[in-house]
Design a protein around this motif. Structure first.
Motif, PDB file in Angstrom:
ATOM      1  N   LEU A 244       0.823  -1.206   0.000  1.00 22.86           N
ATOM      2  CA  LEU A 244       0.000   0.000   0.000  1.00 22.86           C
ATOM      3  C   LEU A 244       0.861   1.263   0.000  1.00 22.86           C
ATOM      4  N   PHE A 245       2.029   1.153   0.620  1.00 25.40           N
ATOM      5  CA  PHE A 245       2.872   2.333   0.775  1.00 25.40           C
ATOM      6  C   PHE A 245       3.886   2.481  -0.360  1.00 25.40           C
ATOM      7  N   ASN A 246       3.719   1.653  -1.404  1.00 20.89           N
ATOM      8  CA  ASN A 246       4.528   1.810  -2.609  1.00 20.89           C
ATOM      9  C   ASN A 246       3.777   2.572  -3.700  1.00 20.89           C
ATOM     10  N   LEU A 247       2.542   2.992  -3.390  1.00 15.93           N
ATOM     11  CA  LEU A 247       1.713   3.674  -4.383  1.00 15.93           C
ATOM     12  C   LEU A 247       1.964   5.173  -4.294  1.00 15.93           C
ATOM     13  N   SER A 248       3.018   5.622  -4.946  1.00 13.20           N
ATOM     14  CA  SER A 248       3.458   7.008  -4.790  1.00 13.20           C
ATOM     15  C   SER A 248       2.460   8.019  -5.325  1.00 13.20           C
ATOM     16  N   SER A 249       1.577   7.588  -6.245  1.00  5.23           N
ATOM     17  CA  SER A 249       0.602   8.525  -6.827  1.00  5.23           C
ATOM     18  C   SER A 249      -0.711   8.580  -6.082  1.00  5.23           C
ATOM     19  N   LEU A 250      -0.836   7.851  -4.981  1.00  5.30           N
ATOM     20  CA  LEU A 250      -2.109   7.742  -4.272  1.00  5.30           C
ATOM     21  C   LEU A 250      -2.596   9.097  -3.750  1.00  5.30           C
ATOM     22  N   ALA A 251      -3.879   9.399  -4.022  1.00  6.45           N
ATOM     23  CA  ALA A 251      -4.485  10.652  -3.556  1.00  6.45           C
ATOM     24  C   ALA A 251      -5.651  10.410  -2.595  1.00  6.45           C
ATOM     25  N   PHE A 252      -6.233   9.196  -2.614  1.00  8.18           N
ATOM     26  CA  PHE A 252      -7.422   8.907  -1.798  1.00  8.18           C
ATOM     27  C   PHE A 252      -7.266   7.510  -1.216  1.00  8.18           C
ATOM     28  N   LEU A 253      -7.347   7.395   0.117  1.00  5.88           N
ATOM     29  CA  LEU A 253      -7.274   6.091   0.772  1.00  5.88           C
ATOM     30  C   LEU A 253      -8.300   6.032   1.889  1.00  5.88           C
ATOM     31  N   SER A 254      -9.234   5.081   1.776  1.00  4.36           N
ATOM     32  CA  SER A 254     -10.220   4.862   2.833  1.00  4.36           C
ATOM     33  C   SER A 254     -10.298   3.379   3.157  1.00  4.36           C
ATOM     34  N   VAL A 255     -10.032   3.046   4.417  1.00  6.98           N
ATOM     35  CA  VAL A 255     -10.220   1.681   4.911  1.00  6.98           C
ATOM     36  C   VAL A 255     -11.190   1.718   6.094  1.00  6.98           C
ATOM     37  N   LEU A 256     -12.067   2.682   6.087  1.00  6.47           N
ATOM     38  CA  LEU A 256     -13.064   2.886   7.132  1.00  6.47           C
ATOM     39  C   LEU A 256     -13.793   1.592   7.485  1.00  6.47           C
ATOM     40  N   GLU A 257     -13.935   1.353   8.783  1.00  3.33           N
ATOM     41  CA  GLU A 257     -14.714   0.248   9.339  1.00  3.33           C
ATOM     42  C   GLU A 257     -14.271  -1.111   8.811  1.00  3.33           C
ATOM     43  N   ASN A 258     -13.036  -1.453   9.154  1.00  5.58           N
ATOM     44  CA  ASN A 258     -12.512  -2.803   8.991  1.00  5.58           C
ATOM     45  C   ASN A 258     -11.968  -3.241  10.343  1.00  5.58           C
ATOM     46  N   GLN A 259     -11.027  -4.164  10.352  1.00  5.88           N
ATOM     47  CA  GLN A 259     -10.355  -4.544  11.596  1.00  5.88           C
ATOM     48  C   GLN A 259      -8.845  -4.469  11.430  1.00  5.88           C
ATOM     49  N   PHE A 260      -8.384  -3.467  10.690  1.00  5.64           N
ATOM     50  CA  PHE A 260      -6.944  -3.300  10.531  1.00  5.64           C
ATOM     51  C   PHE A 260      -6.306  -3.077  11.896  1.00  5.64           C
ATOM     52  N   LYS A 261      -5.133  -3.682  12.097  1.00  3.55           N
ATOM     53  CA  LYS A 261      -4.465  -3.605  13.390  1.00  3.55           C
ATOM     54  C   LYS A 261      -3.008  -3.203  13.187  1.00  3.55           C
ATOM     55  N   GLY A 262      -2.283  -3.162  14.289  1.00  6.54           N
ATOM     56  CA  GLY A 262      -0.900  -2.734  14.206  1.00  6.54           C
ATOM     57  C   GLY A 262      -0.796  -1.220  14.235  1.00  6.54           C
ATOM     58  N   GLN A 263       0.401  -0.722  14.044  1.00  9.18           N
ATOM     59  CA  GLN A 263       0.638   0.715  14.130  1.00  9.18           C
ATOM     60  C   GLN A 263       0.515   1.385  12.765  1.00  9.18           C
ATOM     61  N   ILE A 264       0.228   2.663  12.799  1.00  9.22           N
ATOM     62  CA  ILE A 264       0.258   3.458  11.582  1.00  9.22           C
ATOM     63  C   ILE A 264       1.727   3.718  11.261  1.00  9.22           C
ATOM     64  N   PRO A 265       2.230   3.259  10.141  1.00  5.27           N
ATOM     65  CA  PRO A 265       3.676   3.361   9.881  1.00  5.27           C
ATOM     66  C   PRO A 265       4.122   4.794   9.594  1.00  5.27           C
ATOM     67  N   GLU A 266       5.337   5.087   9.960  1.00  5.90           N
ATOM     68  CA  GLU A 266       5.924   6.398   9.678  1.00  5.90           C
ATOM     69  C   GLU A 266       6.005   6.639   8.170  1.00  5.90           C
ATOM     70  N   SER A 267       6.101   5.559   7.395  1.00  2.00           N
ATOM     71  CA  SER A 267       6.222   5.707   5.943  1.00  2.00           C
ATOM     72  C   SER A 267       4.990   6.337   5.309  1.00  2.00           C
ATOM     73  N   LEU A 268       3.908   6.437   6.077  1.00  2.00           N
ATOM     74  CA  LEU A 268       2.708   7.081   5.553  1.00  2.00           C
ATOM     75  C   LEU A 268       3.006   8.513   5.112  1.00  2.00           C
ATOM     76  N   GLY A 269       3.975   9.130   5.763  1.00  2.00           N
ATOM     77  CA  GLY A 269       4.274  10.522   5.470  1.00  2.00           C
ATOM     78  C   GLY A 269       4.858  10.780   4.109  1.00  2.00           C
TER      79      GLY A 269
END
Length: 852
Positions: A244-269
Motif C-alpha cells: 500500500l505504501f509503494n503507491l506514490s501517486s495515491l491521492a485517496f485512501l479509505s479503509v473505514l470500518e474494517n479490523q486493521f491492526k498494528g501501528q500506523i507506519p511512519e512511511s505514511l508521510g
C-alpha cells in the motif's frame, strides 16, 4: 501580398461556411434507420412508468431523442445516457445492433433484481458502462471480461455477487472500477486478480465482504497508476500491507470500518499527493506518527475510533496547511490540543474531537486561523469556562459541545451569535443562564441536562427540534404553548421534561401542526388533556408521565392515527382504557402505569401486532387477561439487534442530518426503575402487576418466545403455570408473586437460561422445585410463602410423598405429558448452548444500556 491575403480570406470564408454547414447538419442529424429500429425495440422491452422516453417517436430522428447522442459526422449512435429515469423491465439484445455504442449508462433505475444480461459482453465498442444503483441481482456475468476496450466499469450498489474475478484481468485498459456492495467473499485471490490491471486509476470496493487476504501470495500489488483505493466497510483483519505504501501517486485512501491492526507506519508521510485519508473504525494501535505532518496535500484526516493509546496528537499536524477536515476521538490518546496544532490550518472547515481523554487547551484570547462550518468537541474536556474564541467563528452551521465539561454561565453574546447556526447541541454540561428573554431560531436545539433556569424561551417558526429536558426551568407552560409567531411553526420535537413547569396545558396545540414527538413528563403540570391535542395528526410519541393530570383520556386523540408511543404513567387518569388506544397497529409502547384506570383490559388489545412494551401496572383493572396475547407478533419474534423497522420504530427516533432525537422510557423491571433509550427498540415487556385481575394465566402468553420481562404479580390469578413456559427463551425477569397460583413448578422452567430475576413467592405452589443449575441459583426468597414447596434453594427437604408424580398437567394449559419429558431431555444441552447467546445479549445491553 494582396494576392496572399485574398487567398487566405477565401480559405477563411470556406472554413467558416463548412463549419456552419457541419453545425447545421449536426442539429438535423438523420440517424441510421437500423439503429433507430434497434432503439425502438430496446424501449419496447422497458417499463417506463414516468414516460421519460416520450421523445422516442418513430416520427422523429433518433439523434434528437432524450438520452441518445450521435456522432456529429456519421450520425451513428455513440452514447445512451438513461440514468435516473425510473426505468425497469428487460434490457433487449437489440442493443447489439448499436455497433458504435461506446457509452452506456443505465444507473439509478429499477430492474427488479433481474440479472445483468450476459450479452453486454458482446458489445465490443463499449468504453464506459455504468449499471450502478439499478437494482440488478445475481451473478456478475463473467462475459463482461470480453469488453476489451472498457475504460470505466461501475456495477456498484446492486444485489450482485461473483464466483471469481478471473474475467476482470482481461480488461487491461480499465481505469475506473466500482464494485460497491458486490459480494466478493468467494474470490480468495481478489487482490491478485485486480493487481493485473496496470492502467487502473480508481478502485472502489466498499462493502464487498472482503476478508484478510490483502497480502495474498503475490506479496506486491502491481498497481502502477492507482490514485484512489476505497476498501471501507469490509472484514479485513491484518496490518496495513506494505504494498500500500509503494503507491506514490495515491491521492485517496479509505479503509473505514474494517479490523486493521498494528501501528500506523511512519512511511505514511511519504504520500505527497495524498488528499483524503480515512483510517477510522479500525483497531490501529500505538501513536499518531509525526510524519503525518509531511502530507502537504492532505485535506481530510479521519482517525476516529481506533486503539491509539500512546502520547498525544503530534504538533506536526499543525503543518497541514491544506487540511479542511480533522476527525479524532474514541481512543485513549491523552494530553492537550493547543494553538500549535492549528497553526497553519487556515482552510479547516470541519473539526471533530470527541470521546477521548484529550483536552482542549487554548488561551482565552486565542483567535483561530480558520473559519469552521462544523464544530464537534463532545465528551472531551473543553471547560470549565465557556470558550471565548467561539465568537470568532462566523460561518458555523453545526455546533456540538455536549459533555465537554463546561461549568459556566452562557455569555450574553452567545444567543445572538448562535442565532444563525443551524444545529446547536450543548447537552450534558453545567451551563447556566436565564432563558426567559431568549428567542431561539435554530433548526435543531439540544440544551438538555444543564442548569438553565427561568421561563421557557420563545421560538421562531424555524425551530424543528427543541430538547431542553432536565434543567431548572419553571413558570407556567401556557404562555409558551400559546405564543404567537410570524409564520407557521415547523416544530417536530418538543422535549421539556424533567423541569419544574406548572399549570395546565392550554388548548393551543393547533398552533403546532408539525409536532411528531411531545415529552412534557416529570414536571408539576395538572388538569386534563385538552381536545386540541387531537389536531396533531402527525403525532408519533406522546409522553405526559410523572405529572398530576386527571380525568378521562379525550376521544380526540383517536385522530392521531400514527401515534406509536403513549406514556401516561404516574398521573391520576381515570375511567376505562379507551378502545381506540388498543386498536391501532402502529402502537408499539403503551405505558399507563400508576393511574386510576378501571374495567377490563380491552380485548381489542390483541390487534397490536407491533407492540413491544405493555405496562398497565398499578391500576384498578379487573377481569381476566385476554387469551389472545400471542397475537403480539413483535413480542413473539423478539428483538433482533441491527434490524430496524422503519415502519414502526419511527415513534422512537426522529432523525436529522447529523444527530437524532431518541425517545426514552423508564420501566420498573427487576425491582428497580431503569431508563431505556438507545436499546428501547430491543425491549419486550409486559407488566400487568398490582391490579385486580383474576382467572388463570392464559397459556397463549407463553407463546411469546421473544418476551424478556413478564410481571403479573399482585393480582388474583389462579391455576397452574403451564409447562409451555419453557419455550420463552428470551425471558430475563419473571414475577408471578402474590397471586393464588398452585400446582408444581414446571420442569421446563429450567430451560429459561436468560432468566436472572425470579419471584414466585406468596402463592400456593407445591412439590419439589425442579432440579437445575438455573432455579437453584436464585435466592430462597424467590420461593418464599409457598408452604407446600420444597427442595433447594429452600431449606425444606422433600419427603417421598412430596416428590413429583407422573400426573397429567392442568387442563387449562392443554399441555401433554410428553412435552414435559421433551424439555427435561433437552435441558442440559439447551443451558450450555444458550450460554453464549446469553453472554452476547448481556454484552449488548452493557454496551448500549444507560441508567440501570
Amino acid at each position: 501580398m494582396r494576392k496572399l491575403k485574398a487567398i487566405l480570406g477565401v480559405l477563411l470564408l470556406w472554413f467558416l461556411c463548412s463549419t456552419i454547414l457541419r453545425s447545421c447538419k449536426a442539429n438535423n442529424l438523420v440517424c441510421n434507420e437500423k439503429e433507430k429500429q434497434a432503439l425502438l425495440s430496446f424501449r419496447h422491452a422497458l417499463l417506463d412508468p414516468a414516460n421519460q422516453l416520450s421523445s422516442w417517436s418513430i416520427k422523429e430522428g433518433c439523434c434528437g431523442w432524450r438520452g441518445v447522442h450521435c456522432s456529429n459526422v456519421t450520425a451513428r449512435v455513440l452514447k445512451l445516457e438513461l440514468a435516473d429515469m425510473n426505468l425497469g423491465g428487460e434490457i433487449s439484445p437489440a442493443l447489439l445492433k448499436l455497433e458504435f455504442l461506446d457509452h452506456l449508462d443505465l444507473s439509478r433505475n429499477d430492474f427488479g433484481r433481474s440479472p445483468i444480461p450476459s450479452f453486454l459482453g458482446s458489445m465490443g465498442s463499449l468504453r464506459f458502462l455504468d449499471l450502478s444503483s439499478a437494482y440488478f441481482g445475481g451473478l456478475v456475468p463473467p462475459q463482461l471480461g470480453n469488453i476489451s476496450n472498457l475504460r470505466h466499469l461501475n456495477l456498484g450498489d446492486n444485489g450482485l455477487y461473483v464466483e471469481n474475478l478471473s474475467w476482470i484481468s482481461l480488461l487491461s485498459s480499465l481505469k475506473y472500477l466500482d464494485m460497491d456492495g458486490i459480494d466478493l467473499h468467494r474470490e480468495l485471490d481478489w487482490l491478485e486478480k485486480l493487481s493485473l490491471l496496470p492502467s487502473l486509476l480508481e478502485l472502489h470496493l466498499p462493502e464487498c465482504q472482503l476478508e484478510s487476504n490483502m497480502t495474498s501470495s503475490i506479496g506486491y500489488a502491481n498497481f502502477t497508476s492507482l490514485t484512489l483505493i476505497d476498501l471501507s466497510f469490509n472484514h479485513i483483519n491484518q496490518e496495513l500491507p506494505n504494498w500500500l505504501f509503494n503507491l506514490s501517486s495515491l491521492a485517496f485512501l479509505s479503509v473505514l470500518e474494517n479490523q486493521f491492526k498494528g501501528q500506523i507506519p511512519e512511511s505514511l508521510g511519504q504520500f505527497k499527493y495524498l488528499e483524503y485519508l480515512d483510517l477510522s473504525f479500525n483497531s490501529l494501535s500505538g501513536n499518531i506518527p509525526s510524519s503525518m505532518g509531511n502530507l502537504s496535500s492532505l485535506s481530510v484526516l479521519n482517525l476516529y475510533d481506533n486503539l491509539l493509546i500512546n502520547g498525544t496528537v503530534p504538533t506536526s499536524v499543525g503543518r497541514l496547511s491544506n487540511l479542511m477536515a480533522l476527525v479524532l476521538g474514541h481512543d485513549s490518546l491523552t494530553g492537550a490540543v493547543s494553538e500549535v496544532h492549528f497553526a497553519t490550518l487556515s482552510k479547516l472547515m470541519q473539526l471533530e474531537i470527541s470521546e477521548t481523554s484529550l483536552f482542549f487547551n487554548v488561551k482565552s484570547n486565542w483567535t483561530p486561523p480558520f473559519q469552521l462550518h462544523y464544530l464537534l468537541i463532545s465528551s472531551c474536556k473543553m471547560g470549565p469556562k465557556f470558550p471565548a474564541w467561539l465568537q470568532t467563528q462566523k460561518s458555523l452551521f453545526y455546533l456540538d459541545f455536549s459533555g465537554s465539561g463546561i461549568e459556566d454561565t452562557a455569555p450574553d453574546w452567545f444567543w445572538k451569535f448562535a442565532s444563525n447556526i443551524q444545529q446547536i447541541h450543548l447537552s450534558d454540561n453545567q451551563i447556566s443562564g436565564d432563558l426567559s428573554q431568549v428567542v431561539l431560531n435554530n433548526t435543531n436545539i439540544d440544551l438538555s441536562s444543564n442548569f438553565f433556569s427561568g421561563r421557557l424561551p420563545r421560538l421562531s417558526p424555524n425551530v424543528v427540534e427543541l430538547n431542553i429536558a432536565n434543567n431548572s426551568l419553571s413558570g407556567r407552560i401556557s404562555p409558551f404553548l400559546c405564543q404567537k409567531m410570524n409564520g407557521t411553526s415547523k416544530l417536530e420535537v418538543l422535549d421539556i421534561s424533567i423541569n419544574a413547569l406548572s399549570g395546565e396545558i392550554s388548548d393551543c396545540w393547533m398552533h403546532w401542526p408539525s409536532l411528531t414527538h411531545i415529552n412534557i413528563g416529570s414536571n408539576n403540570l395538572s388538569g386534563k388533556i385538552p381536545n386540541s391535542m387531537g389536531s396533531l395528526v402527525g403525532l408519533r410519541a406522546l409522553s405526559l408521565h410523572n405529572n398530576s393530570f386527571y380525568g378521562d383520556i379525550p376521544s380526540s386523540l383517536e385522530n392521531c392515527k400514527v401515534l406509536g408511543l403513549i406514556n401516561l404513567a404516574n398521573n391520576n387518569f381515570s375511567g376505562i382504557i379507551p378502545r381506540w388506544m388498543v386498536e391501532s397497529t402502529t402502537r408499539i409502547v403503551i405505558h399507563l402505569r400508576s393511574n386510576k384506570f378501571i374495567g377490563n383490559i380491552p380485548p381489542q388489545i390483541c390487534q397490536l401486532s407491533s407492540l413491544i412494551v405493555l405496562d398497565l401496572a398499578d391500576n384498578s383493572l379487573s377481569g381476566e387477561i385476554p387469551k389472545c396475547l400471542n397475537n403480539f407478533s413483535a413480542m413473539a419474534a423478539g428483538p433482533i439487534p441491527g434490524k430496524y423497522d422503519d415502519g414502526g420504530f419511527v415513534a422512537l427516533e426522529s432523525e436529522y442530518d447529523y444527530k437524532s432525537y431518541m425517545e426514552s422510557l423508564v420501566l420498573d423491571i427487576k425491582g428497580r426503575e431503569s431508563e431505556y433509550k438507545e436499546i428501547l427498540q430491543y425491549v419486550r415487556a409486559i407488566d400487568l402487576s398490582s391490579n385486580n385481575l383474576s382467572g388463570s394465566i392464559p397459556v397463549e402468553i407463553f407463546s411469546l418466545s421473544g418476551l424478556q420481562f413478564l410481571n403479573l404479580s399482585r393480582n388474583h390469578l389462579t391455576g397452574r403455570i403451564p409447562e409451555k413456559i419453557g419455550v420463552m427463551a428470551s425471558l430475563e425477569s419473571l414475577d408471578l408473586s402474590r397471586n393464588h397460583l398452585s400446582g408444581e413448578i414446571p420442569q421446563s422452567m429450567s430451560n429459561l437460561t436468560f432468566l436472572d430475576d425470579l419471584d414466585l413467592s406468596f402463592n400456593n405452589f407445591s412439590g419439589r422445585i425442579p432440579s437445575s443449575t438455573q432455579l437453584q441459583s436464585f435466592d430462597p426468597l424467590s420461593f418464599f410463602g409457598n408452604a407446600e414447596l420444597c427442595g433447594a434453594p429452600l431449606t425444606k427437604n422433600c419427603t417421598k410423598d412430596e416428590e413429583p408424580q407422573d400426573t397429567n398437567p392442568d387442563e387449562e394449559s392443554g399441555e401433554h405429558p410428553e412435552i414435559a419429558w421433551f424439555y427435561i431431555g433437552m435441558g442440559t444441552g439447551f443451558v450450555l448452548g444458550s450460554l453464549w447467546s446469553s453472554l452476547f445479549q448481556k454484552s449488548l445491553e452493557a454496551c448500549l444500556f444507560s441508567g440501570s
